[in-house]
Design a protein around this motif. Structure first.
Motif, PDB file in Angstrom:
ATOM      1  N   ASP A   1       1.516   1.642  -4.398  1.00  0.00           N
ATOM      2  CA  ASP A   1       2.697   1.533  -3.539  1.00  0.00           C
ATOM      3  C   ASP A   1       2.658   0.232  -2.750  1.00  0.00           C
ATOM      4  O   ASP A   1       3.677  -0.446  -2.597  1.00  0.00           O
ATOM      5  N   ALA A   2       1.491  -0.109  -2.244  1.00  0.00           N
ATOM      6  CA  ALA A   2       1.347  -1.336  -1.459  1.00  0.00           C
ATOM      7  C   ALA A   2       1.605  -2.569  -2.318  1.00  0.00           C
ATOM      8  O   ALA A   2       2.306  -3.499  -1.901  1.00  0.00           O
ATOM      9  N   VAL A   3       1.061  -2.582  -3.531  1.00  0.00           N
ATOM     10  CA  VAL A   3       1.269  -3.723  -4.435  1.00  0.00           C
ATOM     11  C   VAL A   3       2.752  -3.860  -4.764  1.00  0.00           C
ATOM     12  O   VAL A   3       3.304  -4.967  -4.748  1.00  0.00           O
ATOM     13  N   LYS A   4       3.398  -2.754  -5.046  1.00  0.00           N
ATOM     14  CA  LYS A   4       4.832  -2.790  -5.361  1.00  0.00           C
ATOM     15  C   LYS A   4       5.623  -3.334  -4.171  1.00  0.00           C
ATOM     16  O   LYS A   4       6.521  -4.160  -4.329  1.00  0.00           O
TER      17      LYS A   4
ATOM     18  N   LEU B   1       4.563  -5.326  -1.831  1.00  0.00           N
ATOM     19  CA  LEU B   1       4.260  -6.742  -1.620  1.00  0.00           C
ATOM     20  C   LEU B   1       4.821  -7.641  -2.720  1.00  0.00           C
ATOM     21  O   LEU B   1       4.931  -8.859  -2.528  1.00  0.00           O
ATOM     22  N   SER B   2       5.205  -7.066  -3.838  1.00  0.00           N
ATOM     23  CA  SER B   2       5.679  -7.885  -4.958  1.00  0.00           C
ATOM     24  C   SER B   2       6.934  -8.684  -4.612  1.00  0.00           C
ATOM     25  O   SER B   2       7.176  -9.732  -5.201  1.00  0.00           O
TER      26      SER B   2
ATOM     27  N   VAL C   1       0.590 -12.898  -2.987  1.00  0.00           N
ATOM     28  CA  VAL C   1       2.039 -12.909  -2.780  1.00  0.00           C
ATOM     29  C   VAL C   1       2.510 -14.323  -3.089  1.00  0.00           C
ATOM     30  O   VAL C   1       1.719 -15.263  -3.133  1.00  0.00           O
ATOM     31  N   ARG C   2       3.796 -14.466  -3.294  1.00  0.00           N
ATOM     32  CA  ARG C   2       4.341 -15.788  -3.626  1.00  0.00           C
ATOM     33  C   ARG C   2       4.690 -16.568  -2.378  1.00  0.00           C
ATOM     34  O   ARG C   2       5.231 -16.023  -1.415  1.00  0.00           O
TER      35      ARG C   2
ATOM     36  N   TYR D   1       2.474  -9.612   6.598  1.00  0.00           N
ATOM     37  CA  TYR D   1       3.213  -8.383   6.362  1.00  0.00           C
ATOM     38  C   TYR D   1       2.563  -7.282   7.190  1.00  0.00           C
ATOM     39  O   TYR D   1       1.341  -7.182   7.230  1.00  0.00           O
ATOM     40  N   SER D   2       3.378  -6.459   7.829  1.00  0.00           N
ATOM     41  CA  SER D   2       2.858  -5.376   8.674  1.00  0.00           C
ATOM     42  C   SER D   2       3.193  -4.011   8.090  1.00  0.00           C
ATOM     43  O   SER D   2       4.201  -3.852   7.405  1.00  0.00           O
ATOM     44  N   ASN D   3       2.329  -3.063   8.382  1.00  0.00           N
ATOM     45  CA  ASN D   3       2.549  -1.656   8.035  1.00  0.00           C
ATOM     46  C   ASN D   3       2.761  -1.454   6.530  1.00  0.00           C
ATOM     47  O   ASN D   3       3.677  -0.749   6.111  1.00  0.00           O
TER      48      ASN D   3
END
Length: 121
Positions: free
Chosen positions: A83-86, A88-89, A60-61, A104-106
């Motif tokens: 979905d998770a990567v999107k 977190l982007s 992540v940035r 980040y949660s959930n």
């Protein structure tokens, strides 16, 4: 074998042996597991065929643009990785952060936290 009766081969990653495990499936039922050298291998193959799980490792940035390595605190369903990567982007994190800190949660509605894998000042 027909579509209703199939056999899948799974390479176990639980230990260094790397057993090639055959899983027999009839309909939606697992009817046989062979080739594993231990019970953990059978459990892994069963889970891999029914609901494969993975730990997501990504970045992540930080607010200043640098990349911070992160991972899920536990495995999430493989079908939810993209979905998770999107999700977190768009996350931006403010330094300093400590290794293991929840940032980040959930993620992807899994109930699993995303944690840092290194400290950064």
């Amino acid at each position: 074998m027909s579509a209703a009766n199939e056999e899948r081969t799974v390479t176990c990653i639980v230990c260094p042996s790397g057993c090639r495990i055959k899983v027999g499936i009839e309909g939606s039922e697992i009817v046989r597991i062979s080739g594993n050298q231990c019970k953990r291998g059978a459990d892994y193959a069963r889970a891999e065929v029914t609901q494969p799980m993975r730990v997501l490792t990504t970045t992540v940035r930080l607010e200043d643009g640098r990349l911070l390595p992160v991972k899920t605190a536990s495995p999430i369903p493989k079908v939810l990785l993209f979905d998770a990567v999107k999700e977190l982007s768009g996350v931006r994190v403010k330094a300093p952060v400590k290794i293991g800190q929840v940032i980040y949660s959930n993620v992807a509605g899994t109930g699993v936290d995303v944690v840092t894998t290194r400290s950064w000042n």
